[in-house]
Motif scaffolding. Sequence first.
Motif, PDB file in Angstrom:
ATOM      1  N   PRO A  33       0.960  -1.152   0.112  1.00 17.90           N
ATOM      2  CA  PRO A  33       0.139   0.038  -0.030  1.00 17.90           C
ATOM      3  C   PRO A  33       0.840   1.389   0.026  1.00 17.90           C
ATOM      4  CG  PRO A  33      -0.719  -1.526   1.473  1.00 17.90           C
ATOM      5  CD  PRO A  33       0.324  -2.170   1.098  1.00 17.90           C
ATOM      6  N   LEU A  34       0.567   2.171  -0.876  1.00 15.23           N
ATOM      7  CA  LEU A  34       1.079   3.505  -0.948  1.00 15.23           C
ATOM      8  C   LEU A  34       0.208   4.591  -1.054  1.00 15.23           C
ATOM      9  CD1 LEU A  34       3.457   2.530  -3.747  1.00 15.23           C
ATOM     10  CD2 LEU A  34       4.103   2.561  -1.260  1.00 15.23           C
ATOM     11  N   SER A  35       0.642   5.746  -0.466  1.00 12.82           N
ATOM     12  CA  SER A  35      -0.268   6.996  -0.801  1.00 12.82           C
ATOM     13  C   SER A  35      -0.272   7.398  -2.218  1.00 12.82           C
ATOM     14  CB  SER A  35       0.014   8.032   0.014  1.00 12.82           C
ATOM     15  OG  SER A  35      -0.061   7.822   1.351  1.00 12.82           O
ATOM     16  N   ARG A  36      -1.056   6.659  -3.139  1.00 12.64           N
ATOM     17  CA  ARG A  36      -1.026   7.040  -4.502  1.00 12.64           C
ATOM     18  C   ARG A  36      -2.441   7.084  -5.199  1.00 12.64           C
ATOM     19  NH1 ARG A  36      -1.114   4.358  -9.708  1.00 12.64           N
ATOM     20  NH2 ARG A  36      -1.979   2.643  -8.723  1.00 12.64           N
ATOM     21  N   ILE A  37      -2.819   8.040  -5.999  1.00  9.76           N
ATOM     22  CA  ILE A  37      -4.076   8.099  -6.577  1.00  9.76           C
ATOM     23  C   ILE A  37      -3.765   7.923  -8.117  1.00  9.76           C
ATOM     24  CG2 ILE A  37      -6.050   9.808  -7.171  1.00  9.76           C
ATOM     25  CD1 ILE A  37      -5.460  11.318  -4.706  1.00  9.76           C
ATOM     26  N   PRO A  38      -4.838   7.060  -8.722  1.00  8.45           N
ATOM     27  CA  PRO A  38      -4.732   6.585  -9.894  1.00  8.45           C
ATOM     28  C   PRO A  38      -4.638   7.820 -11.068  1.00  8.45           C
ATOM     29  CG  PRO A  38      -6.329   5.263  -8.757  1.00  8.45           C
ATOM     30  CD  PRO A  38      -5.805   6.221  -7.985  1.00  8.45           C
ATOM     31  N   SER A  39      -4.158   7.625 -12.058  1.00  2.28           N
ATOM     32  CA  SER A  39      -4.056   8.575 -13.005  1.00  2.28           C
ATOM     33  C   SER A  39      -5.409   8.955 -13.708  1.00  2.28           C
ATOM     34  CB  SER A  39      -3.294   8.075 -14.388  1.00  2.28           C
ATOM     35  OG  SER A  39      -3.728   7.329 -15.062  1.00  2.28           O
ATOM     36  N   TYR A  85      -4.342  -2.922  -3.271  1.00  5.71           N
ATOM     37  CA  TYR A  85      -5.165  -2.585  -4.419  1.00  5.71           C
ATOM     38  C   TYR A  85      -5.199  -1.523  -5.102  1.00  5.71           C
ATOM     39  CZ  TYR A  85      -8.943  -1.793  -7.727  1.00  5.71           C
ATOM     40  OH  TYR A  85      -9.521  -1.191  -8.769  1.00  5.71           O
ATOM     41  N   VAL A  86      -5.344  -0.484  -4.485  1.00  9.07           N
ATOM     42  CA  VAL A  86      -5.373   1.151  -4.895  1.00  9.07           C
ATOM     43  C   VAL A  86      -3.888   1.361  -5.299  1.00  9.07           C
ATOM     44  CG1 VAL A  86      -5.256   3.468  -4.245  1.00  9.07           C
ATOM     45  CG2 VAL A  86      -7.042   1.853  -3.365  1.00  9.07           C
ATOM     46  N   ALA A  87      -2.831   0.650  -4.525  1.00  8.25           N
ATOM     47  CA  ALA A  87      -1.539   0.715  -5.059  1.00  8.25           C
ATOM     48  C   ALA A  87      -1.034   0.296  -6.471  1.00  8.25           C
ATOM     49  CB  ALA A  87      -0.463   0.400  -3.709  1.00  8.25           C
ATOM     50  N   ASN A  88      -1.931  -0.844  -6.700  1.00 13.11           N
ATOM     51  CA  ASN A  88      -1.490  -1.521  -8.017  1.00 13.11           C
ATOM     52  C   ASN A  88      -2.571  -1.446  -9.039  1.00 13.11           C
ATOM     53  OD1 ASN A  88       0.538  -3.750  -7.258  1.00 13.11           O
ATOM     54  ND2 ASN A  88      -0.360  -3.481  -5.501  1.00 13.11           N
ATOM     55  N   MET A  89      -3.551  -0.606  -8.997  1.00 12.19           N
ATOM     56  CA  MET A  89      -4.770  -0.250  -9.747  1.00 12.19           C
ATOM     57  C   MET A  89      -4.343   0.042 -11.160  1.00 12.19           C
ATOM     58  SD  MET A  89      -7.483   2.466  -7.662  1.00 12.19           S
ATOM     59  CE  MET A  89      -8.532   2.223  -8.935  1.00 12.19           C
ATOM     60  N   SER A  90      -4.885  -0.865 -12.072  1.00 11.96           N
ATOM     61  CA  SER A  90      -4.399  -0.767 -13.443  1.00 11.96           C
ATOM     62  C   SER A  90      -5.603  -1.726 -14.086  1.00 11.96           C
ATOM     63  CB  SER A  90      -3.166  -1.431 -13.865  1.00 11.96           C
ATOM     64  OG  SER A  90      -3.304  -2.826 -13.721  1.00 11.96           O
ATOM     65  N   LEU A  91      -5.882  -1.517 -15.332  1.00 10.93           N
ATOM     66  CA  LEU A  91      -6.977  -2.321 -16.125  1.00 10.93           C
ATOM     67  C   LEU A  91      -6.496  -3.817 -15.998  1.00 10.93           C
ATOM     68  CD1 LEU A  91      -7.532  -0.463 -19.291  1.00 10.93           C
ATOM     69  CD2 LEU A  91      -8.933  -0.231 -17.161  1.00 10.93           C
ATOM     70  N   ALA A  92      -5.200  -4.101 -15.893  1.00 10.90           N
ATOM     71  CA  ALA A  92      -4.726  -5.753 -16.116  1.00 10.90           C
ATOM     72  C   ALA A  92      -5.121  -6.131 -14.730  1.00 10.90           C
ATOM     73  CB  ALA A  92      -3.286  -5.731 -16.332  1.00 10.90           C
ATOM     74  N   PHE A  93      -4.692  -5.417 -13.733  1.00  9.72           N
ATOM     75  CA  PHE A  93      -4.924  -5.674 -12.264  1.00  9.72           C
ATOM     76  C   PHE A  93      -6.475  -5.970 -12.234  1.00  9.72           C
ATOM     77  CE2 PHE A  93      -4.957  -5.458  -7.460  1.00  9.72           C
ATOM     78  CZ  PHE A  93      -3.933  -6.480  -7.516  1.00  9.72           C
TER      79      PHE A  93
END
Length: 215
Positions: free
Chosen positions: A14-20, A184-192
């Motif tokens: 988990p990271l503090s990251r917001i998807p593009s 999940y939020v740290a790895n969000m992508s269409l593939a994931f």
Amino acid sequence: MAARLHPGIEVRPPLSRIPSKSYAHVKRAFDIVFSALGLVALSPVLAACAVAVKATSQGPVLFKQKRWGRAGSRFECWKFRTMLVETPPDMPAQDFADKAAFMTPVGNFLRRWSLDELPQLANILKGDMSIIGPRPVIIRERRLIDLRIPLNAEAVRPGLTGWAQVNGRNLVSDEEKAFLDGEYVANMSLAFDARVFFRTISVVFSRRGVNREAR
């Protein structure tokens, strides 16, 4: 914790990251298209579930409950009603001394196959939810929300299914669930998202982790 929950699977912690924004727009487009198609394609199943609920117990077909949404907002989450109308409101099923006493005749069947969740396709179409994302939390479960906030799990729309659901569903602790949601939020992508979706199908048909399903 990651190694214990899913050994051998490489994911970012988990990271503090917001998807593009581009990913968010594409994800929302997929949500609209597939929730609309799902409502049409599954309309016979939805109708059969509605008739079964209405024919076997008194009360409304749908169970409507306030849940935590994106960024601390609240929304009305829809499910097919699986418990009697006299059931204490806003109580997770695992807190009942005798859950079976409050279950409708078709409630266990609907939950076992996750059919009670199908009305949330309308929540997705409205924009309250996404197909894939952290599951929406009951308002009274403030502890889980507090665990998820530092992991950025509240920055995205809650999902019909999610990473925590395919890694133990409701058999994991609140700490583990929050960690998985943040992961999940740290790895969000269409593939994931596709990976979570197809694993969800396997979990539903194997019926793993349903014994502590929330109301």
